[in-house]
Design a protein around this motif. Structure first.
Motif, PDB file in Angstrom:
ATOM      1  N   TRP A  10      -1.965  33.905  11.160  1.00 34.90           N
ATOM      2  CA  TRP A  10      -2.097  34.816  12.310  1.00 34.90           C
ATOM      3  C   TRP A  10      -2.005  34.053  13.627  1.00 34.90           C
ATOM      4  CZ3 TRP A  10      -1.379  39.475  13.555  1.00 34.90           C
ATOM      5  CH2 TRP A  10      -1.905  40.009  14.734  1.00 34.90           C
ATOM      6  N   GLY A  11      -2.568  32.851  13.601  1.00 37.07           N
ATOM      7  CA  GLY A  11      -2.456  32.032  14.810  1.00 37.07           C
ATOM      8  C   GLY A  11      -1.014  31.661  15.102  1.00 37.07           C
ATOM      9  N   VAL A  12      -0.258  31.394  14.018  1.00 34.34           N
ATOM     10  CA  VAL A  12       1.147  31.052  14.212  1.00 34.34           C
ATOM     11  C   VAL A  12       1.922  32.236  14.761  1.00 34.34           C
ATOM     12  CG1 VAL A  12       3.278  30.402  13.035  1.00 34.34           C
ATOM     13  CG2 VAL A  12       1.131  29.269  12.459  1.00 34.34           C
ATOM     14  N   VAL A  13       1.619  33.411  14.195  1.00 37.19           N
ATOM     15  CA  VAL A  13       2.314  34.614  14.668  1.00 37.19           C
ATOM     16  C   VAL A  13       2.043  34.861  16.129  1.00 37.19           C
ATOM     17  CG1 VAL A  13       2.429  37.110  14.429  1.00 37.19           C
ATOM     18  CG2 VAL A  13       2.398  35.669  12.395  1.00 37.19           C
ATOM     19  N   GLN A  14       0.792  34.624  16.534  1.00 37.11           N
ATOM     20  CA  GLN A  14       0.449  34.898  17.931  1.00 37.11           C
ATOM     21  C   GLN A  14       1.132  33.929  18.876  1.00 37.11           C
ATOM     22  OE1 GLN A  14      -1.392  37.335  19.254  1.00 37.11           O
ATOM     23  NE2 GLN A  14      -1.461  38.306  17.230  1.00 37.11           N
ATOM     24  N   SER A  15       1.384  32.718  18.413  1.00 41.20           N
ATOM     25  CA  SER A  15       1.894  31.694  19.331  1.00 41.20           C
ATOM     26  C   SER A  15       3.402  31.507  19.274  1.00 41.20           C
ATOM     27  CB  SER A  15       1.214  30.350  19.020  1.00 41.20           C
ATOM     28  OG  SER A  15       1.507  29.969  17.684  1.00 41.20           O
ATOM     29  N   CYS A  16       4.087  32.095  18.224  1.00 31.27           N
ATOM     30  CA  CYS A  16       5.535  31.870  18.068  1.00 31.27           C
ATOM     31  C   CYS A  16       6.342  32.984  18.718  1.00 31.27           C
ATOM     32  CB  CYS A  16       5.898  31.785  16.581  1.00 31.27           C
ATOM     33  SG  CYS A  16       5.236  30.319  15.768  1.00 31.27           S
ATOM     34  N   PRO A  17       7.581  32.708  19.072  1.00 30.99           N
ATOM     35  CA  PRO A  17       8.455  33.763  19.588  1.00 30.99           C
ATOM     36  C   PRO A  17       8.810  34.769  18.509  1.00 30.99           C
ATOM     37  CG  PRO A  17       9.649  31.673  19.394  1.00 30.99           C
ATOM     38  CD  PRO A  17       8.198  31.378  19.118  1.00 30.99           C
ATOM     39  N   LEU A  18       9.507  35.851  18.941  1.00 30.68           N
ATOM     40  CA  LEU A  18       9.817  36.973  18.041  1.00 30.68           C
ATOM     41  C   LEU A  18      10.636  36.522  16.839  1.00 30.68           C
ATOM     42  CD1 LEU A  18       9.702  39.987  17.535  1.00 30.68           C
ATOM     43  CD2 LEU A  18      11.765  40.240  18.909  1.00 30.68           C
ATOM     44  N   GLU A  19      11.590  35.627  17.046  1.00 30.18           N
ATOM     45  CA  GLU A  19      12.425  35.180  15.936  1.00 30.18           C
ATOM     46  C   GLU A  19      11.586  34.492  14.872  1.00 30.18           C
ATOM     47  OE1 GLU A  19      16.308  32.288  15.131  1.00 30.18           O
ATOM     48  OE2 GLU A  19      15.513  32.601  17.146  1.00 30.18           O
ATOM     49  N   ARG A  20      10.633  33.669  15.295  1.00 35.06           N
ATOM     50  CA  ARG A  20       9.758  32.967  14.359  1.00 35.06           C
ATOM     51  C   ARG A  20       8.871  33.952  13.620  1.00 35.06           C
ATOM     52  NH1 ARG A  20       9.479  28.487  11.292  1.00 35.06           N
ATOM     53  NH2 ARG A  20       7.346  27.699  11.062  1.00 35.06           N
ATOM     54  N   ALA A  21       8.373  34.913  14.359  1.00 34.91           N
ATOM     55  CA  ALA A  21       7.507  35.919  13.745  1.00 34.91           C
ATOM     56  C   ALA A  21       8.276  36.702  12.701  1.00 34.91           C
ATOM     57  CB  ALA A  21       6.960  36.859  14.803  1.00 34.91           C
ATOM     58  N   SER A  22       9.537  36.987  12.954  1.00 35.15           N
ATOM     59  CA  SER A  22      10.320  37.763  11.999  1.00 35.15           C
ATOM     60  C   SER A  22      10.504  36.997  10.703  1.00 35.15           C
ATOM     61  CB  SER A  22      11.662  38.117  12.609  1.00 35.15           C
ATOM     62  OG  SER A  22      12.427  36.965  12.836  1.00 35.15           O
ATOM     63  N   LYS A  23      10.681  35.707  10.806  1.00 33.11           N
ATOM     64  CA  LYS A  23      10.851  34.907   9.599  1.00 33.11           C
ATOM     65  C   LYS A  23       9.585  34.909   8.753  1.00 33.11           C
ATOM     66  CE  LYS A  23      14.371  31.816  11.482  1.00 33.11           C
ATOM     67  NZ  LYS A  23      14.743  30.429  11.785  1.00 33.11           N
ATOM     68  N   ILE A  24       8.414  34.774   9.413  1.00 31.42           N
ATOM     69  CA  ILE A  24       7.144  34.791   8.678  1.00 31.42           C
ATOM     70  C   ILE A  24       6.944  36.150   8.036  1.00 31.42           C
ATOM     71  CG2 ILE A  24       4.638  34.715   8.963  1.00 31.42           C
ATOM     72  CD1 ILE A  24       5.091  32.649  11.150  1.00 31.42           C
ATOM     73  N   ASP A  89       9.506  45.398  22.333  1.00 29.41           N
ATOM     74  CA  ASP A  89       9.414  44.467  23.458  1.00 29.41           C
ATOM     75  C   ASP A  89      10.242  45.029  24.604  1.00 29.41           C
ATOM     76  OD1 ASP A  89      12.072  43.971  22.849  1.00 29.41           O
ATOM     77  OD2 ASP A  89      11.593  42.207  21.632  1.00 29.41           O
ATOM     78  N   ASN A  90      10.494  44.203  25.594  1.00 26.55           N
ATOM     79  CA  ASN A  90      11.202  44.699  26.780  1.00 26.55           C
ATOM     80  C   ASN A  90      12.625  45.157  26.474  1.00 26.55           C
ATOM     81  OD1 ASN A  90       9.001  44.239  28.420  1.00 26.55           O
ATOM     82  ND2 ASN A  90       9.658  42.143  28.966  1.00 26.55           N
ATOM     83  N   ALA A  91      13.241  44.599  25.454  1.00 26.77           N
ATOM     84  CA  ALA A  91      14.654  44.877  25.183  1.00 26.77           C
ATOM     85  C   ALA A  91      14.874  45.690  23.922  1.00 26.77           C
ATOM     86  CB  ALA A  91      15.434  43.561  25.076  1.00 26.77           C
ATOM     87  N   HIS A  92      13.834  45.897  23.096  1.00 22.21           N
ATOM     88  CA  HIS A  92      14.035  46.545  21.804  1.00 22.21           C
ATOM     89  C   HIS A  92      12.946  47.564  21.504  1.00 22.21           C
ATOM     90  CE1 HIS A  92      15.979  42.567  21.524  1.00 22.21           C
ATOM     91  NE2 HIS A  92      16.870  43.160  20.724  1.00 22.21           N
ATOM     92  N   PHE A  93      13.344  48.502  20.597  1.00 19.21           N
ATOM     93  CA  PHE A  93      12.382  49.358  19.921  1.00 19.21           C
ATOM     94  C   PHE A  93      12.349  48.943  18.456  1.00 19.21           C
ATOM     95  CE2 PHE A  93      13.235  52.640  23.296  1.00 19.21           C
ATOM     96  CZ  PHE A  93      11.910  52.779  23.692  1.00 19.21           C
ATOM     97  N   LYS A 107      17.351  48.642  23.394  1.00 15.56           N
ATOM     98  CA  LYS A 107      17.149  49.812  24.245  1.00 15.56           C
ATOM     99  C   LYS A 107      18.446  50.286  24.899  1.00 15.56           C
ATOM    100  CE  LYS A 107      12.250  49.048  25.188  1.00 15.56           C
ATOM    101  NZ  LYS A 107      11.192  48.814  26.195  1.00 15.56           N
ATOM    102  N   LYS A 108      19.420  49.389  25.100  1.00 17.65           N
ATOM    103  CA  LYS A 108      20.701  49.783  25.694  1.00 17.65           C
ATOM    104  C   LYS A 108      21.541  50.625  24.730  1.00 17.65           C
ATOM    105  CE  LYS A 108      23.047  45.465  24.378  1.00 17.65           C
ATOM    106  NZ  LYS A 108      23.998  46.070  23.431  1.00 17.65           N
TER     107      LYS A 108
END
Length: 544
Positions: A10-24, A89-93, A107-108
């Motif tokens: 959970w700590g890793v998820v909180q600190s990693c970018p979206l791409e990293r989180a997706s892999k986990i 996030d700012n660019a995606h749903f 979102k575009k």
């Protein structure tokens, strides 16, 4: 999973970018899939009611997936249903599509959708290489619009109906840079081609405009699709349909689009071509011709004196030829135009005739030779005069008496239609709008007139002998006798005494002769008088 391990991840998820989180998240989903598969293996031995426990052979992995409704992975280009989640996030749903992990929707690419909406999406990335599945709503809509456009094109090819396209550019030949046709867009989605031979009129100014077409060919070959349009066929169909709905005698409103000129030929070579009428467009692509005789009754008035390019006018349909798609119109037959015509005619005539002066010499072109009217159509007609077109366009009259003093000399002896002749303005009548000319008064013409006259006299006299019988025509009846045309421009006198010697019966006898009726006579006397040949005749014996 132990509490410590969970805290670490959970700590890793909180600190990693979206791409990293997706892999986990993908690894966690895979672990859950493995756990589920283990449970399925146990249940397959008879503990799950959805699986046939009587089967003697172990079930395949595909059968187990079907039995437990495990979602199949999505593929690129597939259309899936999903619900837009209120997170992202700012660019995606995030979009729930019934998979172990949610998909991403930029979102575009959402169009007018919002969180909570359920819709169909196009899979544009299928999540391989530990990536998220990516979706697009707008690309799916575009794809369906293109498919709809292709379907519409195929229907248009089959039906032959007319549609509209937008011209987006010109196509040029590679070898000589000449224009070969135009490029056109159908619904802003599909591009086609119109060969120059199938474009109605000029391509100048067409870019950006919408034009009617028929679809001749539509072949979907991906990037190398073949779509062929015809603008000319569409216009012909539209004109044909429009003409079928027209009726003769109808008054329509249109715009003058062209002043028509006579065709170039040997008769007008080297001379300015005369106006023959105007074209009036009264429906898109539908035009009719207004002949100059249907614009004004005055021969001296040109069509452009009455009607101007771009002028909006009312015209009457006087004839329709559906086969050739030709429509004849009349401007002067519309009641509302007559007052304007009279004023324009008067102005035009005054302007034309006002520039002419009695006595001035001009070069004109012989338009036609006029014959005098006869009561007997079968009788010989004498030339009355000629219509001569002057340099300013005025049609003036040249009477036969103004060509020569000799009755033997006719107009055709001196000129023919199309000849350029030198004439003198005899007089100008502004009120009546008439101009009369003289040919014999021009010094340069006198020698020619005399030469022709002498030649004709010599020829005629040599063949004119007393006692000769001639087939004549009654020219006119006078109190002292009958004038008979015997040819060569000669009117011979049949004196009343040659008809009857009884004075009391002379008036009644003369009344029996009708102008234009044939009459056989015999030459009784000839005489030369101041350049004129006088001839007297008597009745042929059978008519005496």
């Amino acid at each position: 999973m132990s509490e410590g391990v969970f805290a670490l991840e959970w700590g890793v998820v909180q600190s990693c970018p979206l791409e990293r989180a997706s892999k986990i998240s993908a690894r966690r989903s895979m672990k859950n899939m493995n756990d589920t598969t283990s449970n399925v293996s146990v249940l397959a031995n008879g503990t799950n009611s959805n699986v046939d426990s009587s089967a003697s052979q172990p079930l395949s992995f595909e059968a187990l997936l079907a039995a437990y409704d495990v979602p199949r992975p999505v593929a690129y280009g597939q259309v899936v249903k999903g619900t837009i989640l209120p997170v992202g996030d700012n660019a995606h749903f995030y979009v729930a599509i019934g998979q172990k992990s949610d998909a991403l929707l930029p979102k575009k690419d959402t169009g007018e959708l919002k969180a909570g909406d359920e819709a169909e999406f196009l899979v544009v990335s299928d999540g391989e290489d530990d990536e998220f599945t990516m979706l697009s709503f707008t690309r799916l809509q575009h794809q369906r619009e293109v498919e709809g456009a292709w379907s519409a094109l195929l229907q248009l090819v089959a039906s032959g109906d007319v549609t509209e396209v937008t011209v987006i550019g010109v196509e040029k030949r590679k070898d000589d840079d000449r224009i070969s046709g135009v490029k056109a867009s159908f619904r802003g989605l599909l591009k086609g081609f119109i060969p120059l031979s199938l474009v109605q009129g000029s391509v100048d100014g067409l870019i950006g405009s919408s034009i009617p077409v028929k679809v001749l060919k539509a072949e979907d070959k991906g990037r190398f699709s073949n779509i062929l349009f015809s603008n000319k066929a569409a216009n012909e169909a539209l004109v044909g349909n429009a003409i079928a709905d027209l009726a003769e005698g109808t008054v329509v409103t249109g715009t003058v689009t062209k002043i028509m000129l006579e065709k170039k030929d040997a008769r007008n070579e080297g001379a300015p071509r005369r106006e023959t009428g105007v074209l009036v467009e009264f429906q898109p692509g539908v035009s009719g011709f207004v002949h100059k005789s249907n614009i004004s009754d005055s021969r001296g008035v040109k069509p452009s004196d009455v009607l101007k390019l771009g002028q909006v006018v009312q015209v009457k349909i006087i004839s329709i030829d559906t086969e050739s798609q030709r429509i004849s119109l009349s401007y002067k037959d519309v009641e509302a135009n007559r007052e304007a015509i009279a004023a324009q005619q008067a102005d035009a005539i005054r302007n034309q005739l006002g520039s002419l002066t009695a006595g001035e010499k001009l070069t004109g072109r012989v338009k036609r030779v006029l014959l005098e009217r006869e009561t007997n159509p079968s009788a010989e007609k004498r030339e009355l005069g000629a219509i001569v077109v002057l340099p300013n366009g005025t049609e003036a009259f040249l009477h036969r008496n103004e060509c020569s003093d000799s009755r033997l000399v006719s107009i055709s002896h001196l000129m023919k239609v199309g000849d350029e002749i030198l004439v003198e303005v005899k007089f100008v009548d502004l009120e009546a709008g008439r101009v009369q000319l003289s040919y014999k008064k021009v010094a340069e013409n006198k020698e020619r007139v005399q030469s022709v006259s002498d030649e004709l006299k010599s020829s005629f006299r040599s063949g004119l002998k007393v006692g000769d019988r001639r087939n004549g025509t009654v020219a006119r009846v006078v109190p002292f006798g009958v004038f008979v045309r015997i040819g060569g421009g000669i009117e011979a006198l049949l004196h009343v005494s040659e008809i009857t010697s009884d004075r009391s019966r002379q008036e009644a006898e003369l009344a029996a002769f009708k102008t234009g009726s044939p009459l056989d006579v015999v030459i009784s006397k000839t005489e030369e008088d101041k350049g004129h040949t006088k001839v007297w005749v008597s009745l042929a014996q059978e008519q005496a």
